[in-house]
Design an enzyme around this catalytic site. Sequence first.
Site, PDB file in Angstrom:
ATOM      1  N   HIS A 191       0.820  -1.207   0.000  1.00 26.06           N
ATOM      2  CA  HIS A 191       0.000   0.000   0.000  1.00 26.06           C
ATOM      3  C   HIS A 191       0.861   1.268   0.000  1.00 26.06           C
ATOM      4  CE1 HIS A 191      -3.242   2.700   1.057  1.00 26.06           C
ATOM      5  NE2 HIS A 191      -2.461   3.185   1.999  1.00 26.06           N
ATOM      6  N   GLU A 433       9.079 -15.212 -26.801  1.00 29.95           N
ATOM      7  CA  GLU A 433       9.287 -15.278 -25.354  1.00 29.95           C
ATOM      8  C   GLU A 433       9.786 -16.652 -24.931  1.00 29.95           C
ATOM      9  OE1 GLU A 433       5.430 -14.594 -23.494  1.00 29.95           O
ATOM     10  OE2 GLU A 433       4.450 -15.357 -25.291  1.00 29.95           O
ATOM     11  N   ASP A 457       9.045 -13.326 -19.786  1.00 29.31           N
ATOM     12  CA  ASP A 457       9.100 -14.776 -19.926  1.00 29.31           C
ATOM     13  C   ASP A 457      10.406 -15.232 -20.570  1.00 29.31           C
ATOM     14  OD1 ASP A 457       6.904 -15.679 -18.604  1.00 29.31           O
ATOM     15  OD2 ASP A 457       5.559 -15.630 -20.331  1.00 29.31           O
ATOM     16  N   CYS A 504       7.732  -5.859 -25.594  1.00 26.83           N
ATOM     17  CA  CYS A 504       6.645  -5.442 -24.716  1.00 26.83           C
ATOM     18  C   CYS A 504       6.853  -5.902 -23.276  1.00 26.83           C
ATOM     19  CB  CYS A 504       5.303  -5.940 -25.255  1.00 26.83           C
ATOM     20  SG  CYS A 504       5.205  -7.723 -25.397  1.00 26.83           S
TER      21      CYS A 504
END
Lengths: 574, 88
Positions: A191, A433, A457, A504
């Site tokens: 948080h 990936e 990945d 990406c």
Amino acid sequence: MYKGIAASRGIGIGKAFVVKEKTDTTVYREKKIPDTEVDNEITRFTKAVEATDIYYDQVAEKSKDVLSESEQQVFQAYKLVLKDPIFKDMVTGSIRDELLCAEGAVIKSVELTKSMFLALNDEYMRQRADDIDNVGKQILISLTGSQSTDLSMLTEDSIIIAEDLTPADTVSMNRKFVKGFAVEKGGETSHTAIIARTMEIPALVGCGDKIRDISHGDTLIIDGQEGILIAKPTPDELKNYLEKQKQYLEELEKIKALKNEPGRTLDGKNVHLVGNIAKPEEAKEVLEKGGDGIGLFRTEFLYLNRKELPSEEDQFKAYKEVAEVMKDRPCIIRTLDIGGDKQSALINMPKEDNPFMGYRAIRICLKEKEMFKTQLRAILRASAYGNLKIMFPMISCLEELRAAKEILNEAKAELDEKNIPYNRDIQVGIMIEIPSAAMAADILAQEADFFSIGTNDLCQYTLAVDRMNENISSLYNPLNIGVLRLIKRVIDCAHEFGIMVGMCGEMASNPEYTSLLLGLGLDEFSMVPASIPHVKQAVRNTTYDDAVNLAEEILSVNESDKIKTILRGKLNAH
Amino acid sequence: MLTKTFVLQCPVGLHARPASILISEAEKFKSDISIKYNSKEVSLKSIIGVMTLGIKTNESFELIVQGEDEEQAMARLEIFFNEEIKDL
């Protein structure tokens, strides 16, 4: 000097504001009462619960402007714990049977309840032990009549030092004077870390209990970039950091002002800077941050948290919405990438020992052919409304790409039969990936229209490292020379066959890596929209020639550790 | 007394949000309602009890309802466990 996990960028200077539990609860721990006081203690406990309940209502009300709806729900959960009959029975039981004072009974019951959560083999549930702690502390504050440290009372520039901050703390604090946080507990997604990033102030989390040495009122410097905290700085350090802070703020202004400038190097090479999105409504954010398009539209949201598979119509609407927002800017839609850490109740996915290497993404789609075809028809139909491209995830070999394209052709034929318009020349690309796909990039490049390197990945598979595993997370290094060689190979093969190659994964969003990737020849960087201006700045600060030289220099280094040092050196030279 | 076996269908397990909603639904009835899992039984009045059962997705558990409005309560919670929980 203290070290912590750098959770939010920036440099803050101010006085230490130490949030301490004002009550030293140890004195209550074993404090006994005469049995004539039992009823009285139980009444004190009941009243403290009522007061705490009202307190949470007030905080929840105040939080409406500052916290998101899901963060606000925390207070509802706190209230349920507060009034929980099991908890109440524990406390009243300890008062009645063990003759503990109300405070002691609360402390004991909180510890017992926490241990029940900690015993569960589920990380989420274990973290709920902190919630129980928060509720317990609040009851104790009511019982002992001590005020919790009131962060609304700040009167000068302050850096908050605490064990951890509760949502109640962050809601009530006077934001004008808060220049940073450093807390003992928590990780990058706690948080406190999220609030700091929202407020755009520096923060360190997970500093450990060493920071208890800091006294209230000490002058502090917090560096949210390097993850360090300096107490009682020397005049030189202070001067140094005032300068750094000034530079950082100027930099931030400049970066924000880049919105409408192109992503172009000093010597005029254009680079595509695009956004990753997970929901249609996020497309607008990409434009607001000055993105040139969408490099990854994740479609899993359509399949998660619902009762049945999404219809073609539902999907069509979602894809069309994005196509229309982006107009002629390219938008790459990735077909369903479920499995791994993302499970859906809708698709039959047996429990697996090793889900990252299991039944996921394109592997599921090639088997669940009708489901896959429904998605492809929806994307095709939406392609009539903008510049859409299709991307298949988790391709490991040519056969999979061919099989997926075959199903795409069937989808096209079905639309043709019904005379439904779509873009006949829609581009079809793949994620790279899996290391085998990277090694076979020269073969795949002959049948794909573009590549997008998924570094998260690709790193985990190449290095055989699960980065969530704390024991080995330091081995997870996108700058590992083996990983860099694979990336270079993918880019070179793509260019040899004249196709575009983007990235990406998280690596693309880190400005430290921008010139290296640019020098390796990457055409498109796709990232969370908030990172676009930072990467744009990095692109605009270098020449393509320098970037190429840097990439060459780095690829000739043998030790992965040295690569980081070289990159940092280049960055600081600017 | 009515009992019925269900399979937990919410994707994340019985986390704070589904558990909170379940408890507020159960509160609307006069009957005593409890969940039995792994031979441990807890009242649906307690979020701590329900969460620390640690029921995971796709695991089955028993719902026990006893009281004057037990039929209505069971009917309501059936909808909750068979339908609504999937969206939580």
